[in-house]
Design a protein around this motif. Structure first.
Motif, short mmCIF file in Angstrom:
data_model
loop_
_atom_site.label_atom_id
_atom_site.label_comp_id
_atom_site.label_asym_id
_atom_site.label_seq_id
_atom_site.Cartn_x
_atom_site.Cartn_y
_atom_site.Cartn_z
N GLN A 40 42.63 36.67 39.02
CA GLN A 40 41.31 36.92 38.46
C GLN A 40 40.49 37.80 39.38
OE1 GLN A 40 39.33 33.51 36.69
NE2 GLN A 40 37.40 34.12 37.65
N GLY A 41 39.74 38.74 38.79
CA GLY A 41 38.85 39.60 39.56
C GLY A 41 39.55 40.67 40.37
N THR A 42 40.74 41.08 39.93
CA THR A 42 41.50 42.11 40.65
C THR A 42 41.92 43.21 39.69
OG1 THR A 42 43.65 41.05 40.27
CG2 THR A 42 42.43 40.38 42.25
N ILE A 43 42.38 44.31 40.28
CA ILE A 43 42.99 45.40 39.52
C ILE A 43 44.46 45.45 39.88
CG2 ILE A 43 43.06 47.89 39.10
CD1 ILE A 43 40.08 47.99 39.80
N LEU B 247 35.42 41.66 36.54
CA LEU B 247 36.38 42.04 35.51
C LEU B 247 37.78 42.17 36.10
CD1 LEU B 247 36.86 43.04 32.55
CD2 LEU B 247 36.48 45.36 33.43
N THR B 248 38.76 41.63 35.40
CA THR B 248 40.16 41.75 35.79
C THR B 248 40.79 42.87 34.98
OG1 THR B 248 40.24 39.37 36.22
CG2 THR B 248 42.35 40.51 36.02
N ALA C 105 43.49 49.94 43.10
CA ALA C 105 44.19 48.70 42.76
C ALA C 105 44.26 47.74 43.95
CB ALA C 105 45.60 49.01 42.28
N ASP C 106 44.37 46.47 43.62
CA ASP C 106 44.61 45.43 44.62
C ASP C 106 46.10 45.17 44.80
OD1 ASP C 106 41.75 44.43 45.15
OD2 ASP C 106 41.89 44.33 42.97
N GLN C 107 46.84 45.27 43.71
CA GLN C 107 48.28 45.12 43.80
C GLN C 107 48.98 46.13 42.89
OE1 GLN C 107 50.11 41.46 42.50
NE2 GLN C 107 48.99 41.36 40.57
#
Length: 237
Positions: free
Chosen positions: A28-31, A188-189, A204-206
């Motif tokens: 949640q809360g990631t890109i 926002l996810t 991006a986070d991942q």
């Protein structure tokens, strides 16, 4: 917290398999950027996650709830919005009418109006062209309109398929910056399918790398962006 969990997901078109036992978690809360060559199954993944393609095996859970058996129209009401490749703007309708489509199902009309005003604040070109028809917009404006229409539903998860396709680098940078801002300001996810690897990894986070319908690697976006050997092995540059 994991907002979207995909377990051993398989799907395809008729007798042609495309996805093969895909496993994926989106916090949640990631890109999360989904990367890979053409034909890797990225678009089919998004279409399967939103019920447009029926899975032949596996499970998709959103916020802990199994989505098997959901109708396509249920996904938006559960908090999932999908912006497909090609932007999906209704060319014969005005900007204002296209945005209104994003809130047709909502019972809270006051908040739908507030969400529309927020979209105009986010995308100033749309505010100036609210009475222009969809076919009169530039490629960048059409992409803004497609994203804006999705945001009016106030999704928790936004699925984006190739948002930079055909856009000038400056407009691509604006779209990517907006996604990062929405993640940071609203939580926002985002699940982002993107051919422009550098742009995607910059926000991006991942990163999730697909090949021939399978996930072959999931790692931190920073690691994938900075490790030249990984990029050569999985992304070809």
């Amino acid at each position: 917290m994991t907002l979207l969990e995909v377990k051993d997901l398989s799907s395809g078109y008729g007798a042609v398999p495309v996805l093969r036992e895909v496993n994926l978690e989106v916090p949640q809360g990631t890109i999360t950027a989904v990367l890979g060559a053409n034909g890797a199954g990225k678009t089919t993944l998004l279409r399967t996650l939103t019920g447009l393609v029926k899975p032949t095996g596996g499970r998709v859970a959103f916020n802990g709830t199994d989505l098997r058996g959901c109708k396509v129209e249920d996904y938006v009401q559960r908090g999932i919005a999908h912006v497909p490749e090609g932007r999906g703007v209704v060319a014969e309708l005005t900007v204002e009418e296209n945005l209104r489509l994003g809130g047709l199902w909502r019972k809270d009309r006051a908040d739908a109006k507030k969400a529309t005003d927020e979209v105009y604040e986010l995308f100033e070109p749309l505010a100036r062209r609210r009475r222009s028809l969809g076919h009169q917009l530039s490629g960048g404006e059409r992409q803004m309109l497609a994203v804006g229409r999705a945001l009016i539903a106030r999704p928790r998860l936004l699925l984006l398929d190739e948002p930079s396709l055909g856009l000038a680098p400056k407009v691509t940078a604006q779209i990517m910056a907006l996604l990062r801002s929405l993640r940071d300001s609203t939580g926002l996810t985002v699940l982002l399918v993107e051919q422009n690897v550098r742009s995607a990894l910059s926000i991006a986070d991942q990163g999730v790398v697909m090949s021939l319908g399978r996930v072959v690697m999931t790692t931190d976006a920073d690691r994938l962006r900075d490790d030249e050997s990984l990029r050569h092995a999985y992304l070809g540059f």
